[in-house]
Design an enzyme around this catalytic site. Structure first.
Site, PDB file in Angstrom:
ATOM      1  N   GLU A  34      10.860  14.181   7.258  1.00 47.52           N
ATOM      2  CA  GLU A  34      10.855  12.833   6.677  1.00 47.52           C
ATOM      3  C   GLU A  34      12.312  12.363   6.609  1.00 47.52           C
ATOM      4  O   GLU A  34      13.158  13.044   6.056  1.00 47.52           O
ATOM      5  CB  GLU A  34      10.200  12.854   5.286  1.00 47.52           C
ATOM      6  CG  GLU A  34      10.397  11.608   4.458  1.00 47.52           C
ATOM      7  CD  GLU A  34       9.957  10.316   5.151  1.00 47.52           C
ATOM      8  OE1 GLU A  34       8.803  10.235   5.597  1.00 47.52           O
ATOM      9  OE2 GLU A  34      10.794   9.391   5.249  1.00 47.52           O
ATOM     10  N   LYS A  50       4.065  -2.042  -5.840  1.00 49.28           N
ATOM     11  CA  LYS A  50       3.458  -3.380  -5.847  1.00 49.28           C
ATOM     12  C   LYS A  50       2.433  -3.502  -6.975  1.00 49.28           C
ATOM     13  O   LYS A  50       2.443  -4.452  -7.754  1.00 49.28           O
ATOM     14  CB  LYS A  50       2.815  -3.623  -4.478  1.00 49.28           C
ATOM     15  CG  LYS A  50       2.163  -4.952  -4.241  1.00 49.28           C
ATOM     16  CD  LYS A  50       0.684  -5.010  -4.466  1.00 49.28           C
ATOM     17  CE  LYS A  50      -0.186  -3.957  -3.906  1.00 49.28           C
ATOM     18  NZ  LYS A  50      -0.665  -4.144  -2.564  1.00 49.28           N
ATOM     19  N   TYR A  98       4.574  14.612  -4.238  1.00 50.93           N
ATOM     20  CA  TYR A  98       4.315  14.735  -2.793  1.00 50.93           C
ATOM     21  C   TYR A  98       5.080  15.906  -2.191  1.00 50.93           C
ATOM     22  O   TYR A  98       4.541  16.716  -1.452  1.00 50.93           O
ATOM     23  CB  TYR A  98       4.718  13.433  -2.073  1.00 50.93           C
ATOM     24  CG  TYR A  98       3.577  12.449  -1.971  1.00 50.93           C
ATOM     25  CD1 TYR A  98       2.920  12.241  -0.772  1.00 50.93           C
ATOM     26  CD2 TYR A  98       3.141  11.752  -3.087  1.00 50.93           C
ATOM     27  CE1 TYR A  98       1.861  11.363  -0.673  1.00 50.93           C
ATOM     28  CE2 TYR A  98       2.082  10.865  -3.014  1.00 50.93           C
ATOM     29  CZ  TYR A  98       1.447  10.677  -1.801  1.00 50.93           C
ATOM     30  OH  TYR A  98       0.398   9.816  -1.715  1.00 50.93           O
ATOM     31  N   GLU A 182       0.190 -11.579  -2.415  1.00 50.55           N
ATOM     32  CA  GLU A 182       0.352 -10.724  -3.601  1.00 50.55           C
ATOM     33  C   GLU A 182       1.690 -11.009  -4.287  1.00 50.55           C
ATOM     34  O   GLU A 182       1.756 -11.159  -5.513  1.00 50.55           O
ATOM     35  CB  GLU A 182       0.260  -9.249  -3.209  1.00 50.55           C
ATOM     36  CG  GLU A 182      -1.151  -8.818  -2.857  1.00 50.55           C
ATOM     37  CD  GLU A 182      -1.255  -7.382  -2.356  1.00 50.55           C
ATOM     38  OE1 GLU A 182      -2.359  -6.841  -2.376  1.00 50.55           O
ATOM     39  OE2 GLU A 182      -0.232  -6.802  -1.931  1.00 50.55           O
ATOM     40  N   ARG A 199       2.224 -20.662   8.414  1.00 52.81           N
ATOM     41  CA  ARG A 199       1.993 -21.472   9.629  1.00 52.81           C
ATOM     42  C   ARG A 199       0.531 -21.860   9.801  1.00 52.81           C
ATOM     43  O   ARG A 199       0.205 -22.840  10.459  1.00 52.81           O
ATOM     44  CB  ARG A 199       2.499 -20.744  10.865  1.00 52.81           C
ATOM     45  CG  ARG A 199       1.685 -19.546  11.181  1.00 52.81           C
ATOM     46  CD  ARG A 199       2.176 -18.762  12.349  1.00 52.81           C
ATOM     47  NE  ARG A 199       1.441 -17.503  12.295  1.00 52.81           N
ATOM     48  CZ  ARG A 199       1.211 -16.723  13.295  1.00 52.81           C
ATOM     49  NH1 ARG A 199       1.690 -17.004  14.462  1.00 52.81           N
ATOM     50  NH2 ARG A 199       0.527 -15.618  13.163  1.00 52.81           N
ATOM     51  N   HIS A 436     -24.905  -5.566 -18.361  1.00 57.40           N
ATOM     52  CA  HIS A 436     -24.675  -6.841 -19.035  1.00 57.40           C
ATOM     53  C   HIS A 436     -23.889  -6.639 -20.320  1.00 57.40           C
ATOM     54  O   HIS A 436     -24.135  -5.670 -21.016  1.00 57.40           O
ATOM     55  CB  HIS A 436     -26.043  -7.475 -19.349  1.00 57.40           C
ATOM     56  CG  HIS A 436     -25.932  -8.811 -19.994  1.00 57.40           C
ATOM     57  ND1 HIS A 436     -25.591  -9.940 -19.281  1.00 57.40           N
ATOM     58  CD2 HIS A 436     -26.107  -9.191 -21.284  1.00 57.40           C
ATOM     59  CE1 HIS A 436     -25.565 -10.972 -20.110  1.00 57.40           C
ATOM     60  NE2 HIS A 436     -25.874 -10.546 -21.331  1.00 57.40           N
TER      61      HIS A 436
HETATM   62  C1  FAD Z   1       4.269  -4.176   0.363  1.00 58.10           C
HETATM   63  C2  FAD Z   1       3.113  -3.329   0.817  1.00 58.10           C
HETATM   64  C3  FAD Z   1       1.995  -3.216   0.018  1.00 58.10           C
HETATM   65  C4  FAD Z   1       0.921  -2.443   0.435  1.00 58.10           C
HETATM   66  N1  FAD Z   1      -0.175  -2.358  -0.372  1.00 58.10           N
HETATM   67  C5  FAD Z   1      -1.238  -1.610  -0.002  1.00 58.10           C
HETATM   68  C6  FAD Z   1      -2.357  -1.474  -0.862  1.00 58.10           C
HETATM   69  O1  FAD Z   1      -2.412  -2.057  -1.954  1.00 58.10           O
HETATM   70  N2  FAD Z   1      -3.386  -0.684  -0.460  1.00 58.10           N
HETATM   71  C7  FAD Z   1      -3.357  -0.019   0.757  1.00 58.10           C
HETATM   72  O2  FAD Z   1      -4.305   0.695   1.058  1.00 58.10           O
HETATM   73  N3  FAD Z   1      -2.304  -0.145   1.595  1.00 58.10           N
HETATM   74  C8  FAD Z   1      -1.245  -0.912   1.239  1.00 58.10           C
HETATM   75  N4  FAD Z   1      -0.156  -1.018   2.076  1.00 58.10           N
HETATM   76  C9  FAD Z   1      -0.207  -0.326   3.396  1.00 58.10           C
HETATM   77  C10 FAD Z   1       0.138   1.158   3.255  1.00 58.10           C
HETATM   78  O3  FAD Z   1       1.347   1.317   2.557  1.00 58.10           O
HETATM   79  C11 FAD Z   1       0.230   1.789   4.639  1.00 58.10           C
HETATM   80  O4  FAD Z   1      -0.956   1.515   5.351  1.00 58.10           O
HETATM   81  C12 FAD Z   1       0.423   3.299   4.559  1.00 58.10           C
HETATM   82  O5  FAD Z   1       1.575   3.641   3.837  1.00 58.10           O
HETATM   83  C13 FAD Z   1       0.502   3.889   5.976  1.00 58.10           C
HETATM   84  O6  FAD Z   1       0.759   5.264   5.915  1.00 58.10           O
HETATM   85  P1  FAD Z   1       1.455   6.009   7.156  1.00 58.10           P
HETATM   86  O7  FAD Z   1       1.404   7.462   6.833  1.00 58.10           O
HETATM   87  O8  FAD Z   1       0.882   5.532   8.415  1.00 58.10           O
HETATM   88  O9  FAD Z   1       2.961   5.484   7.156  1.00 58.10           O
HETATM   89  P2  FAD Z   1       4.078   5.409   6.029  1.00 58.10           P
HETATM   90  O10 FAD Z   1       3.516   5.555   4.672  1.00 58.10           O
HETATM   91  O11 FAD Z   1       4.854   4.192   6.342  1.00 58.10           O
HETATM   92  O12 FAD Z   1       4.962   6.695   6.292  1.00 58.10           O
HETATM   93  C14 FAD Z   1       5.746   6.843   7.443  1.00 58.10           C
HETATM   94  C15 FAD Z   1       6.940   7.697   7.089  1.00 58.10           C
HETATM   95  O13 FAD Z   1       7.574   8.125   8.275  1.00 58.10           O
HETATM   96  C16 FAD Z   1       8.964   8.148   8.058  1.00 58.10           C
HETATM   97  N5  FAD Z   1       9.587   8.112   9.399  1.00 58.10           N
HETATM   98  C17 FAD Z   1       9.511   7.117  10.323  1.00 58.10           C
HETATM   99  N6  FAD Z   1      10.121   7.505  11.463  1.00 58.10           N
HETATM  100  C18 FAD Z   1      10.570   8.766  11.268  1.00 58.10           C
HETATM  101  C19 FAD Z   1      11.243   9.729  12.095  1.00 58.10           C
HETATM  102  N7  FAD Z   1      11.559   9.454  13.375  1.00 58.10           N
HETATM  103  N8  FAD Z   1      11.556  10.932  11.560  1.00 58.10           N
HETATM  104  C20 FAD Z   1      11.224  11.232  10.277  1.00 58.10           C
HETATM  105  N9  FAD Z   1      10.575  10.380   9.452  1.00 58.10           N
HETATM  106  C21 FAD Z   1      10.230   9.160   9.955  1.00 58.10           C
HETATM  107  C22 FAD Z   1       9.228   6.937   7.203  1.00 58.10           C
HETATM  108  O14 FAD Z   1      10.443   7.053   6.497  1.00 58.10           O
HETATM  109  C23 FAD Z   1       8.004   6.951   6.288  1.00 58.10           C
HETATM  110  O15 FAD Z   1       8.267   7.659   5.090  1.00 58.10           O
HETATM  111  C24 FAD Z   1       0.953  -1.767   1.690  1.00 58.10           C
HETATM  112  C25 FAD Z   1       2.081  -1.884   2.503  1.00 58.10           C
HETATM  113  C26 FAD Z   1       3.155  -2.657   2.071  1.00 58.10           C
HETATM  114  C27 FAD Z   1       4.366  -2.767   2.964  1.00 58.10           C
END
Ligand code: FAD
Length: 459
Positions: A34, A50, A98, A182, A199, A436
């Protein structure tokens, strides 16, 4: 000699952490790299912070409602630095949870950016070390899109908004997706005068049209200025503030601009193409239903695959991958009928087909719809109403979609989601005894369909 692993995960967010822990539980030797903070977007700059801000913002409504219920509340004031510090403490705690979860599962957790160097070889940029990997999981998530406009460097995105030193008096937010609405709702309640520039003609494209109209009206009622059919063309410094030029409208003077115009997969600079991983035109990793990429033994889950960018989906995809490859129990994450929420105020809970989608796919569609004043507003001056809507296939009687906007809609939709997943019929909804007095009882007490094409609430 590089150390060998059964699995190297790139990215410690929702999908990557789940996959690593489950694979290790199945006996695999796992490393996870990470580059930033453990927990990823959801924990550090997404869902969790959020929702904490949303909860904080809703005290504004409670203070407003309280006198109707007999409370005399002194003058309330809000301190952003206090909320920011409390939020940071909670994020620090969750990040540790985590990281500890990975360590307890026996995963080697590495603080480094990682890139694919060759098939089966992952390079850690922090140390220059290379790891051998029988399988690689790409779980690098997504990032905000920045439009190519003059002055873009003066704007922030959702990544920065959580850590602002102070809240501005005025903010322009560009976007019409869930992140834009939001933040518009929560910041307005925390005392920021928000202008939303979008838009399209109505926020939340792809959501049910009644939900969109209902939320649009509630946001305007809350004092948010919404300018549709416009995009931000340029941002410039103007006196001590900023001036935003939009295509189609008069300039807007503001103190801060937040761009929330979309997110793209984080797939560049990871060495993917060089080892044969195909990306689509948006940069998403192309995968099969079971998360295989086009390169042997390289897999991808979560936002980087651009399937359904939600935390629980990334988690399930990661879990399914680990069970399939290391647990001997193959399964795939089902992307149908995924319940989801928008934490606007009022909030949205939605699952299944919108009315428009249902009419495209089914011949006879009935719509049941109720709009009412929730009891939480009954003794207050607030006029905000709740919307409950069911979309039903008349021929099979199956409920195809459930759409809610109002207090606790997100909590309610989780349970409605179970019913839809089980293929529940409208008759089964009707045979369920109401709880209810609640707002949720409306889901099982709507008897008469209102539907005929074109008779939407706003029509
Ligand atoms: C503002 C906001 C609000 C949201 N609210 C919601 C919600 O209310 N409910 C919901 O279900 N979803 C929500 N989401 C979406 C949700 O956060 C994502 O869908 C989810 O985190 C995706 O998980 P992921 O494991 O794919 O990626 P991520 O959680 O983005 O994790 C990817 C990780 O990879 C790391 N990384 C990237 N490239 C590299 C590399 N080359 N080497 C090492 N590490 C790397 C990054 O630093 C990051 O920590 C929200 C997103 C945002 C931006």
């Amino acid at each position: 000699m590089p150390e060998s692993f059964d699995l190297v995960v790139i990215g410690g967010g929702s999908g990557g952490v789940r996959a690593a822990r489950i694979a290790a539980g199945h006996g695999a030797k796992v490393a996870l790299a990470e580059e930033d903070r453990y927990g990823g977007t959801c924990v550090i700059r997404g869902c969790v912070p959020k929702k904490l801000l949303v909860l904080a913002s809703r005290f504004a409504d409670e203070f407003e409602r309280a006198p109707g219920f007999g409370w005399r509340v002194g003058e309330a004031s809000f301190e952003w630095p206090a909320l920011r510090a409390a939020k940071d403490r909670e994020l620090g705690r969750l990040e540790a949870v985590y990281r500890d979860g990975l360590l307890r599962a026996g995963v080697r957790a590495i603080d480094s950016r990682a890139v694919l160097e060759a098939p089966g070889v992952v390079r850690l940029l922090a140390t220059g070390e290379s790891l051998r990997a029988a399988h690689v999981l790409v779980a690098t998530g997504g990032r905000p899109v920045l439009p190519d406009i003059p002055g873009v460097e003066l704007a922030i995105t959702s990544n920065e908004v959580f850590d602002l030193p102070a809240l501005p008096a005025r903010m322009v937010i560009e976007g019409g997706g869930f992140i834009a609405v939001e933040f518009a709702c929560l910041l307005q309640r925390l005392g920021v005068q928000v202008t939303l520039v979008y838009r399209g003609d109505l926020v939340l494209r792809r959501f049910d049209d009644d939900l969109r109209r209902h939320l649009d009206a509630a946001m305007r009622e809350a004092g948010i200025a919404i300018r549709t059919g416009e995009t931000i063309d340029a941002i410039e410094r103007y006196g001590g503030a900023l001036r935003v030029s939009t295509g189609g409208g008069s300039p807007i003077d503001t103190d801060q601009v937040m761009l929330a115009v979309g997110r793209v997969p984080n797939s560049r600079g990871v060495g993917l193409e060089a080892v044969g991983v195909e990306l689509d035109e948006r940069g998403a990793v192309r995968v099969t239903a079971d998360s295989r990429t086009t390169a042997a033994d390289i897999w991808a889950v979560g936002d980087v695959t651009d399937r359904l960018a939600l935390t629980p989906v990334a988690i399930r995809e990661g879990h399914a991958f680990a069970d399939t490859v290391f647990g001997g129990t193959p399964w795939v994450c089902d992307h149908e009928n995924v319940p989801m929420a928008v934490f606007s105020t009022p909030e949205i809970g939605t699952v299944g087909l919108t009315e428009a989608q249902a009419r495209e796919r089914f011949t006879n569609v009935d719509v049941y719809r109720s709009r009412f004043r929730p009891m939480s507003n009954a003794l207050s001056a607030r006029v905000e109403r709740m919307l409950v809507k069911l979309v039903v296939d008349r021929d099979s009687d199956r409920v195809l979609g459930a759409h809610l906007c109002g207090p606790d809609a997100a909590e309610m939709i989780q349970l409605a989601g179970i019913a839809l997943k089980m293929g529940a019929t409208k008759r089964q909804f009707d045979h369920t005894v109401a709880v209810h007095p609640t707002a949720a009882e409306e889901l099982v007490t709507m008897r008469e369909p209102v539907a005929a094409v074109g008779r939407g609430l706003g029509a």
